[in-house]
Design a protein around this motif. Sequence first.
Motif, PDB file in Angstrom:
ATOM      1  N   ALA A 105     -79.613  99.779   3.366  1.00  0.00           N
ATOM      2  CA  ALA A 105     -80.855  99.737   4.134  1.00  0.00           C
ATOM      3  C   ALA A 105     -80.561  99.662   5.633  1.00  0.00           C
ATOM      4  O   ALA A 105     -81.252 100.280   6.444  1.00  0.00           O
ATOM      5  N   ARG A 106     -79.529  98.890   6.006  1.00  0.00           N
ATOM      6  CA  ARG A 106     -79.186  98.759   7.418  1.00  0.00           C
ATOM      7  C   ARG A 106     -78.712 100.105   7.981  1.00  0.00           C
ATOM      8  O   ARG A 106     -79.083 100.493   9.102  1.00  0.00           O
ATOM      9  N   ALA A 122     -81.713 102.283   8.448  1.00  0.00           N
ATOM     10  CA  ALA A 122     -82.465 101.889   9.643  1.00  0.00           C
ATOM     11  C   ALA A 122     -81.796 102.427  10.907  1.00  0.00           C
ATOM     12  O   ALA A 122     -82.464 102.946  11.806  1.00  0.00           O
ATOM     13  N   GLU A 123     -80.476 102.299  10.967  1.00  0.00           N
ATOM     14  CA  GLU A 123     -79.755 102.780  12.150  1.00  0.00           C
ATOM     15  C   GLU A 123     -79.884 104.296  12.282  1.00  0.00           C
ATOM     16  O   GLU A 123     -80.065 104.824  13.391  1.00  0.00           O
ATOM     17  N   GLY A 124     -79.781 104.998  11.139  1.00  0.00           N
ATOM     18  CA  GLY A 124     -79.900 106.451  11.170  1.00  0.00           C
ATOM     19  C   GLY A 124     -81.282 106.908  11.603  1.00  0.00           C
ATOM     20  O   GLY A 124     -81.422 107.841  12.415  1.00  0.00           O
ATOM     21  N   ASP A 154     -85.035  98.257   8.236  1.00  0.00           N
ATOM     22  CA  ASP A 154     -84.396  97.083   8.823  1.00  0.00           C
ATOM     23  C   ASP A 154     -84.920  95.805   8.171  1.00  0.00           C
ATOM     24  O   ASP A 154     -84.156  94.874   7.885  1.00  0.00           O
ATOM     25  N   LYS A 155     -86.224  95.759   7.914  1.00  0.00           N
ATOM     26  CA  LYS A 155     -86.813  94.605   7.231  1.00  0.00           C
ATOM     27  C   LYS A 155     -86.287  94.493   5.802  1.00  0.00           C
ATOM     28  O   LYS A 155     -86.044  93.389   5.300  1.00  0.00           O
ATOM     29  N   TYR A 167     -82.758  91.783   1.660  1.00  0.00           N
ATOM     30  CA  TYR A 167     -81.646  91.740   0.713  1.00  0.00           C
ATOM     31  C   TYR A 167     -80.525  90.826   1.199  1.00  0.00           C
ATOM     32  O   TYR A 167     -79.833  90.203   0.377  1.00  0.00           O
ATOM     33  N   GLU A 168     -80.346  90.712   2.498  1.00  0.00           N
ATOM     34  CA  GLU A 168     -79.355  89.770   3.013  1.00  0.00           C
ATOM     35  C   GLU A 168     -79.756  88.333   2.693  1.00  0.00           C
ATOM     36  O   GLU A 168     -78.909  87.504   2.341  1.00  0.00           O
TER      37      GLU A 168
END
Length: 264
Positions: A24-25, A28-30, A76-77, A82-83
């Motif tokens: 997911a991160r 988000a960055e992409g 990002d959320k 998940y973190e």
Amino acid sequence: MTRNSYEERQEARRARYEERAERARKEAEGKARRATTMADCIPFGQPILVGHHSEGRDRRFRARIGQVMTQAVQADKKADYYEQKAEGVGKGGISSDDPQAIEKLTAQLEKLEADSIKMKAANKAVRKNDRKALEALGYSEKAIELLFKPDHVGRVGYADFELTGNRANARRIRQRIEVLKKTQARENVEQVGEGYTYREDSEENRVMFEFDGKPDAETRQVLKDHSFRWSPTRGENGAWVRHLNNAGIYNAQCVRKILDAQKD
């Protein structure tokens, strides 16, 4: 240190959450990079040229930039979610699935019972204004001062609700221990039905259905309707599971009747 089967499943669960968070991160960055690249195509300060032949295309392009950025924020959320799930694995108290649950709960119970005895002795010493007795019980000077400090209604020592709450927690843990002992004393069951294997596994603390492959949509719906969930980590091909208790066994029998009737 060798992990037991429960700890291995917990570690696998944590790893799955961490993997989802990483995916997911990266998404988000992409998405954020893509939105930025798209926005860079518009000259700084360039307004929409109302009435120009490019107006419609420009509005759609700018709307698309907003959509991509929204997707980046959502991803990002999701990564944060998940973190947090990964961080919380194994921190929800003592699980009934833990092979050492009875041992850990017994230790908790012994501490609560010892605390009750100590609290009663402390209250007795406070009533007698016996600070030496409180020191002998292991209370520090600061803790003794707090015991003699009246609360908002003038009570000193431990309030009745603290003693009652302690006893209630001890009673709850004692009941959990008895339930777990009965569960562990159950004999394991393994029976072959029409297209499935049914198991009651006291070590896994699960009632489960195993299939040679993925069951059809109708069978999956029957399992879901009776609160069974898919567990990819159990059995060679995974299994549909519920906790091993009276409710789980009852619902399993209902599922078996339905599945067997479908094959008649």
